[in-house]
Design a protein around this motif. Structure first.
Motif, short mmCIF file in Angstrom:
data_model
loop_
_atom_site.label_atom_id
_atom_site.label_comp_id
_atom_site.label_asym_id
_atom_site.label_seq_id
_atom_site.Cartn_x
_atom_site.Cartn_y
_atom_site.Cartn_z
N GLY A 164 16.96 17.57 59.17
CA GLY A 164 16.79 18.37 57.96
C GLY A 164 16.67 17.52 56.71
N CYS A 165 16.38 16.23 56.90
CA CYS A 165 16.21 15.32 55.75
C CYS A 165 14.73 15.10 55.46
N PRO A 166 14.29 15.31 54.21
CA PRO A 166 12.94 14.90 53.84
C PRO A 166 12.80 13.39 54.02
N VAL A 167 11.57 12.94 54.31
CA VAL A 167 11.35 11.52 54.58
C VAL A 167 10.34 10.94 53.61
N LEU A 168 10.67 9.77 53.09
CA LEU A 168 9.75 8.97 52.27
C LEU A 168 9.47 7.69 53.04
N VAL A 169 8.21 7.53 53.48
CA VAL A 169 7.88 6.33 54.24
C VAL A 169 7.36 5.25 53.30
N LYS A 170 7.97 4.06 53.42
CA LYS A 170 7.41 2.88 52.77
C LYS A 170 6.44 2.30 53.79
N SER A 171 5.16 2.53 53.54
CA SER A 171 4.12 2.18 54.51
C SER A 171 4.11 0.68 54.78
N HIS A 172 3.95 0.30 56.05
CA HIS A 172 3.87 -1.14 56.36
C HIS A 172 2.49 -1.65 55.97
N ILE A 191 25.52 18.40 58.90
CA ILE A 191 24.49 18.80 57.95
C ILE A 191 23.73 17.55 57.49
N PRO A 192 22.48 17.71 57.03
CA PRO A 192 21.67 16.54 56.67
C PRO A 192 22.16 15.86 55.39
N LEU A 193 21.91 14.54 55.31
CA LEU A 193 22.38 13.75 54.17
C LEU A 193 21.57 13.96 52.91
N GLY A 194 20.26 14.17 53.08
CA GLY A 194 19.36 14.25 51.92
C GLY A 194 18.13 13.39 52.18
N PRO A 195 17.35 13.09 51.14
CA PRO A 195 16.12 12.30 51.36
C PRO A 195 16.40 10.93 51.99
N VAL A 208 17.95 9.01 46.70
CA VAL A 208 17.77 8.63 48.11
C VAL A 208 19.14 8.46 48.75
N LYS A 209 19.33 9.02 49.94
CA LYS A 209 20.68 9.08 50.53
C LYS A 209 20.86 8.24 51.79
N ALA A 210 19.78 7.69 52.35
CA ALA A 210 19.93 6.83 53.53
C ALA A 210 18.61 6.10 53.77
N VAL A 211 18.69 5.02 54.55
CA VAL A 211 17.52 4.16 54.78
C VAL A 211 17.45 3.78 56.25
N GLY A 212 16.25 3.85 56.81
CA GLY A 212 16.00 3.35 58.15
C GLY A 212 14.99 2.22 58.09
N PHE A 213 15.24 1.18 58.87
CA PHE A 213 14.39 -0.02 58.81
C PHE A 213 14.30 -0.63 60.19
N THR A 214 13.12 -1.13 60.54
CA THR A 214 12.95 -1.93 61.75
C THR A 214 12.17 -3.17 61.34
N GLY A 215 12.73 -4.35 61.60
CA GLY A 215 12.02 -5.56 61.20
C GLY A 215 12.92 -6.79 61.27
N SER A 216 12.65 -7.71 60.35
CA SER A 216 13.33 -9.00 60.39
C SER A 216 14.75 -8.92 59.87
N ILE A 217 15.57 -9.92 60.25
CA ILE A 217 16.93 -9.98 59.73
C ILE A 217 16.90 -10.14 58.21
N ARG A 218 16.01 -11.00 57.74
CA ARG A 218 15.96 -11.24 56.30
C ARG A 218 15.63 -9.96 55.54
N GLY A 219 14.62 -9.22 56.03
CA GLY A 219 14.22 -7.99 55.37
C GLY A 219 15.30 -6.92 55.45
N VAL A 275 10.18 11.08 45.17
CA VAL A 275 11.61 11.30 45.42
C VAL A 275 12.05 12.64 44.82
N LEU A 276 11.49 12.97 43.66
CA LEU A 276 11.81 14.26 43.04
C LEU A 276 11.37 15.41 43.94
N LEU A 277 10.16 15.30 44.47
CA LEU A 277 9.67 16.34 45.39
C LEU A 277 10.55 16.43 46.63
#
Lengths: 527, 527
Positions: free
Chosen positions: A177-185, A146-150, A233-244, A47-49
């Motif tokens: 223009g946002c860096p991306v951190l992927v939480k690997s499935h 303009i981009p939100l951030g990571p 971290v400034k935003a989150v994208g997710f695809t999956g279950s309602i619970r998750g 996240v620092l990077l």
């Protein structure tokens, strides 16, 4: 080569001691590579990077950004057979699907490269000054996105490529223009690492800052939680279950600084079959829907899980043909034993409900991890009274509801939760007789389809893949198509800012030649 | 005539037994009209009416919708002196301000009428079919923005007209096609009722459905809570305190179906004064800022509450002139004794902090409910170490921070919370020497101003009134200007929908002549 390590920016890293493997549902065996979950320190470092990278990445020229996105597509293709084989071994999906999804993923990246290169997506808007206006002078005000951030991206189990590591969320965020951190499935960590290696290579080759992308392995929920809770971290994208998705939304909403979470979640994708269409072509429609329900072993977000009609001979014929047809289709392998387990449990729970009739259920023996498709049917009153029947059963299962009349059909649709899609099957002019039904469908969905099937999400600017909750956590955005970039940007105004200090998009000269709103007129002219 | 009743749709209603009055801070007396808080049943009825109205209002033609918005503006003007007198008696603000704010409010309504009449705001997008495409035919997909549903609007204490009953949130929501339920602000309930009567008259005269607008009186938090929790309410607009806005955000996020809350909240609006500008014109800048800090008795969202400079003779001069100048300005009346009380308490808390010096504090006697302006000063290290000093003091108070150097200045800005505005005071080419400072300001604000004052929010398409949290709950939207309509709409796709059944905006013929994206090209052409 898959190492099982995390990418902390450009560096492979595996400092943790929590390990896991992926699973091949076709062979029913664990795959060989051992993956090391990211540690808390590695997450912080990533996240620092990303935060440091944001300072320069946000100002990267549009040509460089487009080159980066296109290079990712090129590098994904260059991964060759290793990617396809890994994909298949981690998902049980066939090679044809792997190739199709790879093409789609590359196409998405290239469409964002085009968007960025064209440049008008920033929605530049300029109101020039009126120093003489009374009683107060009017300032010069100029606006652009303009981009939100990571941004943190959670990949989907059911689309290891198109909705995962370099999928739509990542492509849109990088384009913004946002860096991306992927939480690997965890189910396709190897596929994720290969794609990550392609992104990292592309980033290096096109001169992007270290930290513009990181890939963090995880087998549980902790890595994702730490990422969503991280103040940088400034935003989150997710695809999956309602619970998750809901869990991440709740987590983000509770932060001292809440951040937007765009989660694309569950949907039963109601299909309304109107009487005349059924009278004229019940059998043909049933055959089409037998294919749609079992496509990809029913593992699409837009799988038609709920078919609604008005009771009568034509609907009975539709059910009979659908029932007899669906059991002739070869069962398919599911993505993972856990997904099969959930399918079987949810299906059993659904078909054990009072008043429900099982119209078809595949009975022959199937290979391990293969799913047995089923069709259930129920009357309108029973469906209305039992919310359990409204729940998604992820897999090749669908329920046909036989409503008493159009009023009950409308009432039923109004009671449904939000959906990604709604489909109306109708003959010429038939919809005019059901204005309430059509309006009800429109009110509950993000996309309405006429005489088709909901499976298949065309990647184009006009696509909406989203919808009222719980189809998504925010119906004001789409997850597919270039306008999904809007999730990761914010409008920003410059007031009386000197022309020489303005970004290119807002300079008087319009050096980028983009379409702008200038004093309320759309134009590419300079000022 | 003000009745003290609620508008439940078109009907005046006062079934409750909880009553309250408004207060005239200039006379220090309660106003005469007794207002009756809406009951739980009245709220339910208003939401039910709004939901029913939505079914037809969403399909109202653009001409009718524009006529409605313009009629509201006309009816507000027709309220004449009663509106101006009520406004002044409920706010302590002068008549000139009342007239100015009325003009602004009418201008906002008319600008949304223009937007709706022009029609391109729906962002119509069309991708035509390619039936022969291999391996899969490409469907016809068309997209446009549609309204979310009933919207609840919470008016602001400090703008009884422009940010309240028929203010920007309401105008944008009605323009989008969303019925509006206003939670009336208790401090200006009479002004709110008058404006509501204008809206209701305009709605009737232009044939809008009953329920398109309701006005609900409230003296506490229960009415607002019930509205935000109502399952048929689909979005919320709010202008006010961080505590109030966050409470609504939290409430909405916890709903079974979360809904978007756009809250425009607190901001200290940092002003960075760079050394050369100070050297050249410290005294003139100080005089300008003495006016900006006390404008409207410091009761603007964009009041400059924090001034940041680098220590030295020029900054000392600036502080000295600002201090001597501000006490020459006549104190003003605050909106309400409670707001004065909060101002005095917050000011006392701020100036009692360790290491802070009081540079100026108005000392003469003032009339009841008038505020004594003050300027404090502190060094950078002390400010950095004490988050209390970062808090907004709503009223005519500002703190000047004397930083050691540009690095400390940058560090300090990076530690600030999100802000509506940031201002940079600089001489020619001076910003080039402070890239980190400028970038830090840009990262924390929604609007950046060059050599001006943050007070004054121009209503124009390029304005962003919003910003990173807690300036707003979602930096991706603005509260001012026609693009604020985006808060209340969602994109919606039609797939393979017959041309004759499509809305006018998406028909092949483009009967509205709007600008559309057709196969990725912006055009007003038909297909």
């Amino acid at each position: 080569m898959i190492t099982g390590k995390n990418y902390i920016g450009n560096q492979l890293s595996a400092n943790g001691n929590k390990t896991y493997t992926t699973f091949n549902p076709q062979t029913n065996q664990e795959n060989k590579v051992v993956f090391t979950e990211a540690t808390s320190e590695e997450i912080d470092q990533a996240v620092l990077l990303a935060t440091e990278a944001f300072a320069s990445f946000r100002n990267t020229s549009k040509e460089q950004k487009a080159a980066f996105l296109n290079a990712i597509a090129d590098e994904i293709l260059a991964l060759g057979d290793e990617l396809l084989e890994t994909y298949c071994s981690e998902s049980g999906l066939p090679q044809g699907r792997a190739m199709g999804e790879r093409g789609r993923t590359m196409g998405q990246l290239r469409s964002f490269a085009e968007l960025v290169l064209e440049g008008s997506w920033v929605e530049a808007s300029i109101d020039t000054a009126q120093p003489d206006r009374a009683p107060m002078p009017k300032p010069d005000v100029r606006k652009m996105n303009i981009p939100l951030g990571p941004v943190v991206v959670f990949g989907a189990s059911n689309f290891p490529l198109a909705y995962s590591t370099a999928g739509g969320d990542t492509a849109a965020a990088l384009a913004a223009g946002c860096p991306v951190l992927v939480k690997s499935h965890p189910m396709h960590a190897g596929t994720g690492e290969l794609i990550s290696s392609a992104i990292i290579k592309a980033a290096k080759d096109t001169g992007m800052p270290n930290g513009v992308f990181s890939n963090l392995n995880s087998s549980g929920i902790e890595v994702g939680q730490q990422l969503v809770n991280h103040p940088k971290v400034k935003a989150v994208g997710f695809t999956g279950s309602i619970r998750g998705g809901r869990a991440l939304y709740d987590l983000a909403a509770k932060r001292p600084e809440p951040i937007p979470v765009f989660a694309e979640m569950g949907s039963v994708n109601p299909v309304v079959v109107l009487p005349k269409a059924l009278e004229n072509r019940a059998a043909a429609l049933a055959k089409t829907y037998a294919q749609s329900i079992t496509l990809g072993t029913g593992q699409f977000c837009t799988n038609p899980g709920l078919i609604l009609g008005i009771k009568g001979a034509a609907l009975t014929e539709f059910i009979n043909v659908l029932a007899s047809e669906i059991v002739t289709i070869d069962p398919g392998c599911m993505l993972h034993p856990n997904i099969l387990g959930a399918y079987e449990a949810n299906k059993e729970k659904a078909i054990s409900q009072e008043g429900l009739t099982l119209a078809a259920h595949y009975q022959n023996d199937v290979a391990t991890n293969f799913a047995k498709q089923a069709i259930a049917t129920v009357n309108g009153a029973t469906f209305l009274a039992n919310p359990q029947l409204h729940q998604e059963v992820f897999g090749p299962y669908s329920i046909v509801v036989q409503c008493d009349d159009a009023n009950q059909l409308e009432e039923l649709i109004l009671q449904l939760e939000g959906q990604l899609t709604g489909t109306v099957i109708a003959d010429d002019n038939e919809t005019a007789n059901y204005p309430g039904v059509i309006a009800a469908v429109q009110n509950r969905v993000g996309r309405i389809i006429f005489n088709g099937v909901p499976t298949g999400v065309e990647v184009c600017p006009s696509m909406v893949h989203g919808g009222p909750y719980p189809a998504s956590t925010d119906s004001r955005f789409t997850a597919v198509g270039v306008s999904s970039i809007a999730r990761w940007v914010r409008p920003f105004s410059y007031q009386d800012w000197p022309n020489k200090l303005l970004p290119l998009e807002l300079k008087n000269e319009n050096p980028l030649g983009i379409l702008r709103l200038v004093n309320n007129q759309k134009t590419t002219d300079k000022i």
